[in-house]
Design an enzyme around this catalytic site. Structure first.
Site, PDB file in Angstrom:
ATOM      1  CG  HIS A 198      -2.118  -0.904   1.003  1.00  0.00           C
ATOM      2  ND1 HIS A 198      -2.838  -1.448   2.034  1.00  0.00           N
ATOM      3  CD2 HIS A 198      -2.695  -1.348  -0.130  1.00  0.00           C
ATOM      4  CE1 HIS A 198      -3.815  -2.191   1.542  1.00  0.00           C
ATOM      5  NE2 HIS A 198      -3.739  -2.149   0.232  1.00  0.00           N
ATOM      6  CG  ASP A 236       0.463 -16.602 -22.563  1.00  0.00           C
ATOM      7  OD1 ASP A 236       1.395 -17.178 -21.969  1.00  0.00           O
ATOM      8  OD2 ASP A 236      -0.582 -16.256 -21.987  1.00  0.00           O
ATOM      9  CB  CYS A 275      -4.280  -6.660 -24.265  1.00  0.00           C
ATOM     10  SG  CYS A 275      -4.522  -8.413 -24.548  1.00  0.00           S
ATOM     11  CD  GLU A 296      -3.578 -15.962 -24.499  1.00  0.00           C
ATOM     12  OE1 GLU A 296      -2.728 -15.362 -23.805  1.00  0.00           O
ATOM     13  OE2 GLU A 296      -4.662 -16.368 -24.044  1.00  0.00           O
TER      14      GLU A 296
HETATM   15  C1  PEP Z   1      -0.767 -12.070 -22.880  1.00  0.00           C
HETATM   16  O1  PEP Z   1      -0.622 -13.297 -22.862  1.00  0.00           O
HETATM   17  O2  PEP Z   1      -0.142 -11.311 -23.632  1.00  0.00           O
HETATM   18  C2  PEP Z   1      -1.702 -11.413 -21.950  1.00  0.00           C
HETATM   19  C3  PEP Z   1      -1.968 -10.118 -22.053  1.00  0.00           C
HETATM   20  O3  PEP Z   1      -2.293 -12.157 -21.004  1.00  0.00           O
HETATM   21  P1  PEP Z   1      -1.608 -12.679 -19.683  1.00  0.00           P
HETATM   22  O4  PEP Z   1      -0.335 -11.864 -19.498  1.00  0.00           O
HETATM   23  O5  PEP Z   1      -2.606 -12.440 -18.606  1.00  0.00           O
HETATM   24  O6  PEP Z   1      -1.359 -14.106 -19.966  1.00  0.00           O
HETATM   25 MG    MG Z   2      -1.962 -14.744 -21.931  1.00  0.00          MG
END
Ligand code: PEP
Ligand code: MG
Length: 567
Positions: free
Chosen positions: A186, A452, A499, A428
């Site tokens: 925190h 991934d 992402c 991914e």
């Molecule tokens: C990814 O695999 O790029 C992703 C955004 O998911 P995570 O990091 O949660 O596996």
């Molecule tokens: Mg992932």
């Protein structure tokens, strides 16, 4: 030089003030009038809650709503029936209020500490913070007050508790150094919100640093320097100025649309793990949520969260985003994400095993709870469903069939939901990248999970030091996979975003723009940096660089070419 955890970025130069914690020692003694003792405890608890509430109100203004909630959480925890009953029954047994508080709270603290989960460790430090506050009330002693420090102070303290942080006057504090705490504690969260450079977990900081010393807190690299010589001081002053200049330059992108140098509009989204993060993401100027990792809801619970609980969480994010798109990924369990109460069997090769959409499709009744919650929440904003770890079109079809089943049920039950809710894919796996053309025909959108995708494409576990050198998205194999996904998605006219962490890598930005990617979903602190990177490229310039880079054969050559272009 002392090393610690870089918990809040920036460079602070100032004068050390060692915050001495109050002497909270007491004589444990037996009490006879247990009712009077319980009343004494209750009175101390009431005053503690009143003061904490006042601190929370102040923090709402000085730090932020989210951080103030940490203090409100303290009040709830202090009034928790389990803790209060435990203390009262210890007093019934003849203990004085101080001892009853220390013993009972320590028992709860140890219980939380024994759980192997960051959330519970945070709870343990909250309990310790509450204990200090109530004990100080019982003993009539003052807790550390950081509200009246001289300008340019570097606070050095064993542990900067949220209640101490609540009293900080940000204008006077140049830096923070503690002996304990990590990036997710925190104190780290609050230091970041206050934008005060902080280095945590510096061992023996309180012994090594003394009042009046000059110190440098390098919150970028996690270094603390005491009594620097002239040359070092000049060097760090320059670095501090460069950091401030970079921050000012980024601030120019706050509140601005995300556009390329030739005016092409893009979307800057954020990745979040819980509904609270959504508020932080909006504060950081994001335009959408590109990935809500719903498994955190499951990880933070003791049993599968109910439809109602999930609905509340998803609706909350949708409402916070006020109609902007929110991509929620369905449960991504397995691999490195363990959920103890789900009792998944240990596997030889968990990353290639029974996880994510594979688990969900094998447990449709559980999965439908989540899909129903998502559908119901879609009545409150622009929620989109994203399926993780897809490797074949059959999986997408099965999920879509379950979504239709849920829609039928909800219609019969009279619930409102978005009939046209989008179901897209987290791209991914190497398999998904290879059949991007097939998947694009049936998915409403793609979001590339490079974390991934890099691992699966390069067959490299980034956690394994011996092969980590292969875990890089600069390898042509990974770049071709990304290109195939974007180009096929764009050809089919669906939204393509990213992402994974690579979305925030400014070196990759021109390639992603050249291929036509629409949404960049990054962590909240990377929003402005990414908006700036996007603003620096025209499509024509990006295309020229892409042409050159995609002919290179090694990761090293690719990285060097991208670095040169960025310069
Ligand atoms: C990814 O695999 O790029 C992703 C955004 O998911 P995570 O990091 O949660 O596996
Ligand atoms: Mg992932």
């Amino acid at each position: 030089m002392y090393e610690g955890v870089n918990a809040s970025e920036g460079i602070g130069i100032g004068t050390v003030v060692v915050a001495v914690e109050p002497d909270l020692s007491f004589d444990p003694h037996a009490v006879e009038d247990v009712d009077a003792e319980k009343a004494r405890y209750q009175a101390a608890l009431d005053v503690f809650c009143e003061k904490t509430n006042a601190q929370a109100e102040r923090m709402k203004v000085t730090v932020g709503e989210n951080e103030a909630e940490i203090m409100s959480g303290h009040i709830m925890l202090a009034q928790d029936p389990g803790l209060v009953d435990g203390i009262n029954s210890a007093i019934d047994g003849g203990m004085c209020a101080e001892q009853a508080l220390v013993e009972t709270s320590t028992m709860f603290e140890n219980m939380f500490l024994s759980m192997d989960d960051e959330m519970f460790r945070l709870r343990a430090s909250d309990i310790a913070d509450i204990r200090t506050g109530i004990l100080a009330e019982l003993l009539g002693r003052e807790v550390v007050d950081l509200s009246a420090l001289p300008a340019g102070s570097i606070i050095v303290v064993h542990d900067l508790t949220p209640s101490m942080t609540a009293t900080i006057d940000k204008e006077n504090v140049a830096g923070i150094v503690t002996e304990v705490g990590g990036r997710t504690s925190h104190s780290a969260i609050i230091a970041r919100a206050l934008e005060i450079p902080a280095v945590l977990s510096v061992s023996n900081a309180c012994g090594a640093l003394h009042n009046g010393m000059t110190a440098i807190v390098d919150g970028i690299n996690g270094h603390v320097l005491s009594e620097p010589d002239e040359e070092t001081l000049a060097d760090y002053k320059e670095r501090a100025e460069a950091f401030a200049a970079e921050k000012r330059a980024l601030d120019a992108f706050r509140g601005k649309p995300t556009v390329t140098a030739d005016g092409d509009k893009k979307v800057l989204a954020c990745n979040i793990g819980n509904p609270e993060d959504a508020k932080g993401a909006v504060d950081h100027d994001c335009e959408a949520i590109g990935l809500f990792r719903s498994e955190f809801l499951f990880m933070d619970a003791k049993e599968l969260p109910s439809e109602e609980e999930q609905f509340d969480a998803y609706r909350s994010v949708a409402t916070t985003l006020k109609g902007a798109p929110v991509i929620i990924r369905t449960l991504d369990v397995g691999g490195d994400k363990e959920i103890p109460y789900m009792n998944l069997q240990k596997e030889e090769n968990p990353f290639m095993g029974y996880r994510a959409v594979r688990y969900c499709l094998d447990n449709p009744d559980e999965y439908k709870v989540q899909l129903r919650a998502l559908l119901r929440a879609s009545a409150f904003g622009d929620i989109k469903i994203m399926v993780p770890l897809v490797t074949c079109v059959e999986e997408l079809r099965q999920v879509k069939a379950l979504v239709e089943e849920c829609k039928d049920e909800l219609r019969t039950e009279g619930y409102k939901f978005n009939e046209d809710i989008e179901v897209g894919i987290m791209m991914e796996t190497a398999a998904a990248a290879n059949i991007a053309d097939i998947l694009a025909e049936e998915a409403a959108f793609f979001s590339i999970g490079t974390n991934d995708l890099t691992g699966y494409t390069m067959a490299s576990d980034r956690g394994n030091d011996k092969v980590a050198y292969l875990y890089s998205w600069y390898y042509p194999a990974v770049l071709r996979a990304i290109k195939n996904i974007i180009v096929n998605g764009v050809k089919q006219g669906i939204m393509v975003g990213m992402c994974g962490e690579a979305a925030a890598d400014p070196l990759l930005t021109p390639l992603l723009l050249s291929w036509g990617m629409e949404e960049f979903s990054v962590s909240a602190p990377s929003v402005l940096k990414t908006r700036k990177a996007i603003s620096q490229w025209t499509k024509a310039d990006a295309d020229v660089l892409e042409e050159k880079v995609m002919q290179l054969k090694t990761a090293e050559e690719v990285k060097a070419a991208l670095e040169e272009a960025a310069r």
